[in-house]
Design a protein around this motif. Sequence first.
Motif, PDB file in Angstrom:
ATOM      1  N   LEU A   1     137.247  57.290  23.446  1.00 20.86           N
ATOM      2  CA  LEU A   1     135.847  56.989  23.146  1.00 20.86           C
ATOM      3  C   LEU A   1     135.330  57.989  22.124  1.00 20.86           C
ATOM      4  N   PHE A   2     134.619  57.498  21.094  1.00 19.58           N
ATOM      5  CA  PHE A   2     134.163  58.388  20.038  1.00 19.58           C
ATOM      6  C   PHE A   2     132.980  57.779  19.299  1.00 19.58           C
ATOM      7  N   THR A   3     132.286  58.615  18.530  1.00 17.14           N
ATOM      8  CA  THR A   3     131.141  58.161  17.750  1.00 17.14           C
ATOM      9  C   THR A   3     131.585  57.777  16.342  1.00 17.14           C
ATOM     10  N   LYS A   4     130.656  57.230  15.594  1.00 18.01           N
ATOM     11  CA  LYS A   4     130.952  56.829  14.223  1.00 18.01           C
ATOM     12  C   LYS A   4     131.445  58.011  13.396  1.00 18.01           C
ATOM     13  N   LYS A   5     130.916  59.195  13.667  1.00 12.93           N
ATOM     14  CA  LYS A   5     131.324  60.392  12.931  1.00 12.93           C
ATOM     15  C   LYS A   5     132.570  61.035  13.542  1.00 12.93           C
ATOM     16  N   GLU A   6     133.265  60.288  14.409  1.00  9.86           N
ATOM     17  CA  GLU A   6     134.544  60.682  14.986  1.00  9.86           C
ATOM     18  C   GLU A   6     134.446  61.941  15.852  1.00  9.86           C
ATOM     19  N   ILE A   7     133.376  62.032  16.606  1.00 10.61           N
ATOM     20  CA  ILE A   7     133.278  63.025  17.663  1.00 10.61           C
ATOM     21  C   ILE A   7     133.870  62.388  18.911  1.00 10.61           C
TER      22      ILE A   7
ATOM     23  N   VAL B   1     131.782  72.181  20.066  1.00  9.98           N
ATOM     24  CA  VAL B   1     130.472  72.404  19.447  1.00  9.98           C
ATOM     25  C   VAL B   1     130.598  72.496  17.935  1.00  9.98           C
ATOM     26  N   SER B   2     131.595  73.238  17.458  1.00  7.49           N
ATOM     27  CA  SER B   2     131.756  73.387  16.007  1.00  7.49           C
ATOM     28  C   SER B   2     132.047  72.052  15.333  1.00  7.49           C
ATOM     29  N   ASP B   3     132.798  71.165  16.006  1.00  9.43           N
ATOM     30  CA  ASP B   3     133.057  69.833  15.459  1.00  9.43           C
ATOM     31  C   ASP B   3     131.748  69.056  15.317  1.00  9.43           C
ATOM     32  N   ILE B   4     130.908  69.126  16.336  1.00  8.81           N
ATOM     33  CA  ILE B   4     129.646  68.383  16.331  1.00  8.81           C
ATOM     34  C   ILE B   4     128.714  68.917  15.249  1.00  8.81           C
ATOM     35  N   ILE B   5     128.617  70.248  15.136  1.00  8.39           N
ATOM     36  CA  ILE B   5     127.774  70.836  14.095  1.00  8.39           C
ATOM     37  C   ILE B   5     128.279  70.433  12.717  1.00  8.39           C
ATOM     38  N   ASP B   6     129.596  70.398  12.549  1.00 14.24           N
ATOM     39  CA  ASP B   6     130.187  70.027  11.264  1.00 14.24           C
ATOM     40  C   ASP B   6     129.822  68.598  10.865  1.00 14.24           C
ATOM     41  N   ARG B   7     129.752  67.676  11.845  1.00 12.98           N
ATOM     42  CA  ARG B   7     129.522  66.256  11.529  1.00 12.98           C
ATOM     43  C   ARG B   7     128.046  65.868  11.581  1.00 12.98           C
ATOM     44  N   TYR B   8     127.261  66.534  12.431  1.00 15.92           N
ATOM     45  CA  TYR B   8     125.859  66.138  12.608  1.00 15.92           C
ATOM     46  C   TYR B   8     124.871  67.192  12.117  1.00 15.92           C
ATOM     47  N   GLY B   9     125.327  68.413  11.887  1.00 14.90           N
ATOM     48  CA  GLY B   9     124.432  69.480  11.476  1.00 14.90           C
ATOM     49  C   GLY B   9     124.089  70.396  12.634  1.00 14.90           C
TER      50      GLY B   9
END
Length: 404
Positions: free
Chosen positions: A317-323, A330-338
């Motif tokens: 399961l993942f989001t459009k930004k591939e999270i 956390v660093s992955d999420i900040i990288d994709r969403y800010g």
Amino acid sequence: MIILKRMTACFVLATLLLGSTTAVAGSEIHEQNDKDIVTWEWKGIPVINMNEHWAKRLFQWGISQNIINGYSDDSLKPDQEITEAEFLKMLYRAMGVAIPNASANSAYLPSESWTEGPYRIAKLYNHPTTGENNFAMRMKPITKLRVAEIISASQGVHYTGQYAVTYLIVHGLSNSKANSPEQFDEKSTLSRAEALQWIRQLAFHGKLKIYERPKVPTDLSLLPDMIDIPTEVIPDFSTEPVTDEDFNLFMHGDFSDLKFGDSKKSIDEQFGESTEQNIFNYNIYPLFNAHFNQSGELDGWSTDSDIDVSPNTDISLFTKKEIVLGKSTVSDIIDRYGSAGVSRQGILEYFYIKMNDGTYQDISIYDPIQNIEDVYTITFIVDDETKVLYHIMVAPLKTALGYS
């Protein structure tokens, strides 16, 4: 157990949205009735005399998380040099330690200075201070070197001087572009705004958990080599654009993606009929919880890493930004969403308002919102121990707050 954990995550989100913003900062929902038309207004977090200040949103965040509070005249004094006592109180509050403010001390312990609380915590965790036995030093501006020593100590290591600075630089915690202790400007002081900014950098790296400093100095050989260490200061509130697809749940495996506007009938046909709801009126499915509007269309969903799937089912399961649930950090999420969504340790909440042309604009939840009907949230919760994403919720803000 699965349902219980999902319910716990929902309660966490409700506390974040209502508790941290409403109870602490005085924000509230106004329900307005006018000829049978109901709208909701979000008041935000007012900050006195800071509308044009670069750190306005930073202080709104700090207030919402009970990290910082104003003086007796309600001023925040963002440019004033921060003292050692003030910094300790700010840091420990950010780490979840209950530190009373000055007014609370005067009400319950009129003979005790408000500074006693932070210094008791510092002594308990063996964190270095100059003011433990010297009251006058508590109210002196703190230097960047002392801040570096306190922060490194809070991470469970015992370094002093340039070695404390080195530790922060190599771990990305120095709030500075310096790539060596010589460039760090250790003798300078910092303002209340700069101190709060430094603490936000700790939040970006998941370092707001307090540890005891060892009594014996930490082996210097454990410090990583500083050669080719990239220096980065993450922007306080960066954002990345989103579209309609960013509110959908994507799946690798035997199932189709979950999209806003899908009918309950079509989702039941794909995942099995859901007849059970949680207390937030989300229908419970094996892979996710789903909220439907009055027309029976999907307008919100949540999922976590304890999903109930067959061992023979290969599902991701993942989001459009591939999270990816159960993998991203956390660093992955900040990288994709800010970085704007970082709320507290392991919690990231992003807010967007849908414009008349169908596009989305990121907004600050700390500012007033005239009508929350058009606001959507994407929320992530990262496990404090594993540092891995375990919960995602996507919903209109009204639904997330329980107003639908």
